[in-house]
Each structure stands twice: as C-alpha cells, then as structure tokens.
Design a protein around this motif. Structure first.
Motif, PDB file in Angstrom:
ATOM      1  N   THR A  24       0.675  -1.448  -0.122  1.00  0.00           N
ATOM      2  CA  THR A  24      -0.099   0.260   0.270  1.00  0.00           C
ATOM      3  C   THR A  24       0.969   1.338   0.116  1.00  0.00           C
ATOM      4  O   THR A  24       1.876   1.431  -0.104  1.00  0.00           O
ATOM      5  N   TRP A  25      -0.139   2.298  -0.375  1.00  0.00           N
ATOM      6  CA  TRP A  25       1.115   3.735  -0.574  1.00  0.00           C
ATOM      7  C   TRP A  25       1.291   4.256   1.205  1.00  0.00           C
ATOM      8  O   TRP A  25       2.577   4.318   1.295  1.00  0.00           O
ATOM      9  N   HIS A  26       0.824   4.140   2.109  1.00  0.00           N
ATOM     10  CA  HIS A  26       0.806   4.759   3.142  1.00  0.00           C
ATOM     11  C   HIS A  26       1.753   3.771   4.175  1.00  0.00           C
ATOM     12  O   HIS A  26       2.997   4.580   4.652  1.00  0.00           O
ATOM     13  N   ALA A  66       0.965   6.986 -12.601  1.00  0.00           N
ATOM     14  CA  ALA A  66       1.122   5.724 -12.153  1.00  0.00           C
ATOM     15  C   ALA A  66       1.865   5.415 -13.587  1.00  0.00           C
ATOM     16  O   ALA A  66       2.655   4.333 -13.107  1.00  0.00           O
ATOM     17  N   ALA A 111      -4.305   2.538  -1.752  1.00  0.00           N
ATOM     18  CA  ALA A 111      -3.543   3.596  -0.928  1.00  0.00           C
ATOM     19  C   ALA A 111      -3.530   2.865   0.798  1.00  0.00           C
ATOM     20  O   ALA A 111      -2.349   3.206   1.398  1.00  0.00           O
ATOM     21  N   TRP A 148       3.116  -2.558  -6.280  1.00  0.00           N
ATOM     22  CA  TRP A 148       1.894  -1.748  -5.636  1.00  0.00           C
ATOM     23  C   TRP A 148       1.234  -0.720  -6.920  1.00  0.00           C
ATOM     24  O   TRP A 148      -0.135  -0.925  -7.239  1.00  0.00           O
ATOM     25  N   ILE A 175       4.855   2.013   0.325  1.00  0.00           N
ATOM     26  CA  ILE A 175       5.966   3.168  -1.178  1.00  0.00           C
ATOM     27  C   ILE A 175       5.905   4.781  -0.530  1.00  0.00           C
ATOM     28  O   ILE A 175       6.930   5.146  -1.242  1.00  0.00           O
ATOM     29  N   LYS A 176       5.037   5.257   0.283  1.00  0.00           N
ATOM     30  CA  LYS A 176       5.310   6.748   0.922  1.00  0.00           C
ATOM     31  C   LYS A 176       7.039   6.543   1.112  1.00  0.00           C
ATOM     32  O   LYS A 176       7.339   7.812   0.763  1.00  0.00           O
ATOM     33  N   LEU A 186      -0.738  11.025  -2.363  1.00  0.00           N
ATOM     34  CA  LEU A 186      -0.890  10.119  -3.136  1.00  0.00           C
ATOM     35  C   LEU A 186      -1.730  10.382  -4.158  1.00  0.00           C
ATOM     36  O   LEU A 186      -1.894   9.803  -5.816  1.00  0.00           O
ATOM     37  N   LEU A 194      -2.822   0.673  -7.040  1.00  0.00           N
ATOM     38  CA  LEU A 194      -2.733   2.333  -6.080  1.00  0.00           C
ATOM     39  C   LEU A 194      -3.343   1.857  -5.449  1.00  0.00           C
ATOM     40  O   LEU A 194      -3.967   3.343  -4.678  1.00  0.00           O
ATOM     41  N   VAL A 245       0.110  11.422  -6.984  1.00  0.00           N
ATOM     42  CA  VAL A 245       1.295  10.335  -7.754  1.00  0.00           C
ATOM     43  C   VAL A 245       0.397   9.817  -9.231  1.00  0.00           C
ATOM     44  O   VAL A 245       0.686   8.662  -9.854  1.00  0.00           O
ATOM     45  N   ARG A 246      -1.386   9.718  -8.382  1.00  0.00           N
ATOM     46  CA  ARG A 246      -2.098   8.589  -9.024  1.00  0.00           C
ATOM     47  C   ARG A 246      -1.794   9.245 -10.565  1.00  0.00           C
ATOM     48  O   ARG A 246      -1.853   8.403 -11.260  1.00  0.00           O
TER      49      ARG A 246
END
Length: 595
Positions: free
Chosen positions: A36-38, A73, A121, A114, A41-42, A66, A119, A69-70
């Motif tokens: 996930t992003w949080h 992607a 979250a 991811w 990836i973040k 996010l 993507l 970034v979307r």
C-alpha cells in the motif's frame, strides 16, 4: 556540468512506460492488499524522490501525496526498472559507494507490485516506518562566501553561469569541507565549486559581468571564462538537490592561496521558475595546516586538449571510444591540481567526478596492477550528462608506482543521440575535444592524497640547507612510441630551473628568472629512462620546477627553441631540494602542440 551524488541523490523519481495491472477476488470478504501507499511506497518516495519532487522543488511535479502520484502512475515502472530514477548513474555500483541513493532490487519490485495492484492507499493512520538514508553533512563552518547580489537566469531551459567569490584570507589555508546552500531550490539543478589561482584571477575578474547580463559569466565544460578556455580551474566540490555538506577525508585538505578565486558554477533549470532570482551561498571549513595535502587530480590524455582533433568523433558514428592509460603517480598535473601531494609511494583515491558531454554513452575506470591483475572499480553503463555526479568510495583505492589507471569513454554521434537545439535534434556534425556545449570531453577528477610521509630520505647523501640536483629523464610508453614524434626519442635536452613559486601551470610568471640552466647532449629515452645527469649549480633548499625540451630533429640552432612535436617538460610536481645531492626524475609528458 556537474551533478554531485555526495549528498542525497534521490531525485526526479519517474519516467515512462505503461504497466497496469489489476487484482480481484471471488471471496466475499476483501483481502487487504499486500502493498500500500501509506505503509510501503510513501516511505520510499519520501526518502529517495521528494528532495526534488516537492512543492517548490526543482522537479516539474510533486510526489509527496497519493493524489499527486496517481496521474503519473503509468510512468513509474520503466522509470525505476531502467534506474533512470532516482538518477544515481553508477548503480549498481561495482564497489560500495558512500551515500548511494539508488533503489535496491527489493524496493523496485515493491513499487512495480504496487502499480500492478492499482495503487492501493492503505491506512493513513498506520504509516510505514521512515527510511533513514545515510546523509552527508559539514561538521563545522569557518567561512561563508555568498554571491554579492541576486542573479536572475533567463536562458531556457537551462543556464550555466559562473560567479566569482573573492577569497578573503591573507595566508595559505586548507579547505577541509564544504556546503552549498542554494538561494532558490526551484532554480538550482546542481552546483560546483572550483579554485582559480591568483595568476589567472584577473581573467575571471574581467569576465565577471562583462556580457552585460549582470553578475558572473557564462560557463559550461569548466569554470574558465569563454575567452580564456584552458586556464587551470581546480575542482573543489559539487552539489545536487537534497545534498548536504561534506567533510573531506580525515586529516586531509585542499590548499588555497591568498589572491585565489573561488568560482561557484550554477546549473539553473529555468522552466519551473522563470523570472525568479537566486543568491546561493557557500559554507567552508578551513584550517591553517593539514597532516596530508589532497586535491582533485584530473585524469585524461593531455594530448586531447592540446590537439583537439586527436579526440575526433565523426558525424554519424554510433560507437566511438577513447582511452587513456598511464601511471597516475607520474601525472604532470599533480603539481598544479593537487599541490603538496607526494606520490612517490603511491596515491589513495577517495572520490571521483566523471565528465563527458551530451554524446557520451559509457564510462569506466580500472586499475591495471604492476603484478598483472586488473580491477575495474567504477562504471556508468548509461551516461546521462544531466545527472553526472561526484561519487565517494566506501574504501579508497590504492594506486601504487607501476600501476596504470585506464580511463574509457564511449560516444554516439549518430542522428539518434543528438542534443536538442531550439526544441529540435541537432544534425550530426564532427565533434572533438573542447569545453563548449557543442564539444566533447573525456575526463575524471579524482580526490587523492599521497601514501608517503614527508620524512626526508637522502639516500647516500645527507639533508642540507643547500645542494644540487641529479636528474634522470623519462617519459610514458605511449609518448615514447607516438607516431607524432619527430624522429626517435633521443637528442639534446635544453632547459632551465625555476623557483616553483615563480611558475604556474601556464609557464613562468611575468618577470620570473631561472636560477639554473642546462644543455645535455644525446639523452636517450628510446628504451627507458636516462641518467642521472648532475646539475652543477648549488641552490638553496626549497621547491623548484624544471622546464625545457628535447631536440629530437637536431634543429635547435635554427629554431632557437622547441618546434612542433618536440618532447617538452611542463610545470608539474615541484622538485624538492633538501639534500646535498638531490636525485629527481623529470618527465616529458607531452609533444609540443601546434599552437
């Protein structure tokens, strides 16, 4: 131009091919996504990308949320798989490098997964732990230099500008660390610091503001003004966005003399901040003396700048390579670019800054040891002029007497690899060595210091306050066998000895008078060194430079000096006289070019 990786290098994290995936499940209850992003990836983006990709940063878009970034992607997978982003050109490193800001294989795989998962979250209230990267810093600030006034760059998309920073000290000092603080992060693509010595200070002072565009002067391949390309300019340090300061290796420092100029070379990216100004400052740590002198030694074939056509890259050629191989402990450039470095027992190499221009494709360095072993310790397989940088080795490389260092540069001058001019690819033309944006270079600056101590070793002689030289002459194998040599490597050697402080890299200073001269018949270097030859003049202990030439075509009486392709001596490492009889080796590093 210069981009450093010393400080943090994670930059412009994305470019370019669509890899979409989707997941689904027939189960009634949803399964939490694996990445996930949080949570995953973040933290990667925060550590490696957002020094540039932040609001107000140099990058054209932010990647700090996010939502940001979307829309981008589809650019992620090819960008990280190709390692174009973050742009750490030496990845994967052949030897461990300090402050390596490249993504590892596991991080790349996680980012690709991811994107394939569309993507997800994750939970913003349970963020993943931050990634702590090794970052460089300056431990102490002793002097601060600043651009005198703000400067507004106007040449889009990129402008290269040099600013003259007067050095305030009245005594010899040693710089032991640096930090460059940009005045406008939206403009500052990268920066470099150079030292131009006091013999050339008037040239850069005259160039400052001479083009009518305010502070500074245009510069590209080096810190020299356009009207005075070729004057020595010694690399001091370099910076890119996210980079911190740096302490040089312990107990080492770079010498700077009264009247020298510090030149700040800025690469401005104008598109994101058109009309805005910058006033960058420089922090330095300095001391009165250091246990070990160091400097950034340029490594190149010195025949290339003296005869640019010798590095000709013909129009349309898609694969052209040039190499230089020699013993770095014998480099004639040590005396000017790394003053005080003692190479007699070898050199230690700590850091390096490779440099080519826009046609470059591949770069590597290897040591070819005196015992026959070969160690390729640094390579860039896909050169990118815009992301060149300064690299620091975790463990220094030893370069011992008899070892040879091979520099390799490859170029592509076909239509498929041309720089853009006014938005269109330039038509291929013949390109040769030069410091302009339409020229090419093949060189590397290396932070080195000597292995030897400064203890006096007089052999069969004895330390003394005055003495005389006993000289052995030598040259490199490449010059000994050069097709350009006018005759065989044998002839009368004529020259003079100067006090070292009376000589710069360009030759004797105005008004300088030699303290001794010599004419030696039938010096034969065809098969190896020749000597020793005694110089009868008794001189005070100190440092001296030998300048002269070999008359290989027996016409010195007619020409009253060297002529084209005669071997010549140039200012190099000063010869130190501190023994009653001082044995020295003097090199012929160059054939007289067609000036």
């Amino acid at each position: 131009m210069v981009r450093t990786i010393m400080g943090s290098g994670r930059v412009l994290c994305l470019s370019f091919a669509l890899i979409w995936g989707c997941t689904g499940s027939d189960d009634a209850s949803p399964v939490p996504p694996a990445v996930t992003w949080h949570q995953d990836i973040k933290p990667i983006f925060d550590a490696y990308c957002n020094d540039c990709h932040q609001t107000g940063g140099i990058a054209p878009f932010a990647l700090d949320s996010l939502d940001a970034v979307r829309p981008l992607a589809n650019l992620i997978p090819s960008s990280v798989l190709s390692r174009r982003m973050p742009p750490f050109l030496a990845a994967p490193a052949l030897r461990p490098l300090k402050f390596d800001q490249s993504l590892n294989d596991a991080q790349i795989a996680l980012i690709i997964e991811w994107v394939d998962l569309d993507l997800p979250a994750g939970d913003p209230d349970a963020p993943g732990p931050p990634i702590e990267l090794e970052r460089s810093s300056l431990s102490r600030v002793d002097r601060t230099l600043e651009m005198p006034t703000p400067y507004t760059p106007t040449t889009a998309p990129d402008e290269y500008r040099c600013f003259v920073l007067a050095w305030p000290e009245a005594a010899t000092m040693f710089i032991t660390g640096f930090n460059i603080i940009p005045g406008n992060l939206k403009l500052a693509h990268h920066a470099a610091l150079f030292i131009i010595d006091n013999n050339s200070a008037s040239l850069v002072d005259a160039a400052d503001g001479a083009d009518g565009r305010g502070l500074g002067y245009p510069c590209f391949g080096s810190a020299a003004p356009p009207e005075h390309q070729g004057i020595p300019n010694k690399l001091l340090a370099a910076w890119t966005p996210g980079g911190g300061g740096l302490d040089f290796p312990e107990d080492t420092g770079i010498r700077i003399e009264p009247g020298d100029r510090v030149i700040l070379q800025m690469h401005y990216s104008v598109i994101q901040a058109a009309g805005e100004s910058d006033q960058t400052s420089v922090e330095l740590s300095v001391v009165d003396s250091v246990p070990v002198n160091a400097g950034n030694l340029p490594w190149l074939d010195i025949g290339w700048p003296s005869n640019p056509e010798s590095m000709l890259i013909e129009a349309g050629a898609d694969s052209v390579s040039f190499e230089h191989v020699d013993d770095p402990t014998l480099s004639p450039l040590l005396g000017e670019f790394a003053p005080g470095v003692n190479p007699t027992e070898g050199l230690l190499l700590y850091g390096l800054l490779p440099h080519m221009h826009k046609l470059g494709t591949r770069f590597w360095l290897q040591v070819e040891r005196d015992d026959g072993t070969v160690d390729r310790f640094f390579e860039i397989e896909d050169w990118d002029f815009d992301w060149q940088g300064y690299y620091l080795l975790e463990t220094p490389i030893s370069l011992l007497p008899g070892d040879e260092l091979r520099l390799h540069c490859s170029f592509n001058n076909s239509a498929s690899n041309q720089p853009l001019v006014d938005g269109a690819a330039r038509e291929p033309v013949d390109v040769m060595w030069g410091e302009g944006s339409d020229d090419e270079m093949c060189t590397v600056s290396m932070y080195v210091h000597g292995i030897a101590t400064n203890e006096v070793d007089c052999g069969d002689s004895a330390p003394a306050n005055a003495g005389r030289f006993e000289v052995t002459f030598d040259t490199s194998e490449s010059l000994r066998n050069s097709d350009a040599l006018d005759g065989e490597f044998i002839g009368t050697v004529s020259g003079a000895i100067y006090v070292a402080s009376d000589v710069s890299f360009m030759g004797p200073n105005e008004g300088a008078v030699p303290v001794a001269d010599f004419n030696l018949d039938e010096v034969d270097l065809r098969d190896g060194p020749a000597g020793p030859y005694p110089i009868d003049t008794v001189l005070p202990a100190g440092e001296y430079q030998f300048l002269g030439y070999m008359d290989t075509d027996s016409n010195r009486m007619e020409t009253n000096g060297p002529d084209l392709n005669d071997p010549i001596m140039i200012p190099g490492i000063p010869a130190t006289l501190n023994c009653a009889v001082q044995s020295v080796t003097v090199q012929f590093p160059l054939l007289l070019p067609n000036l």
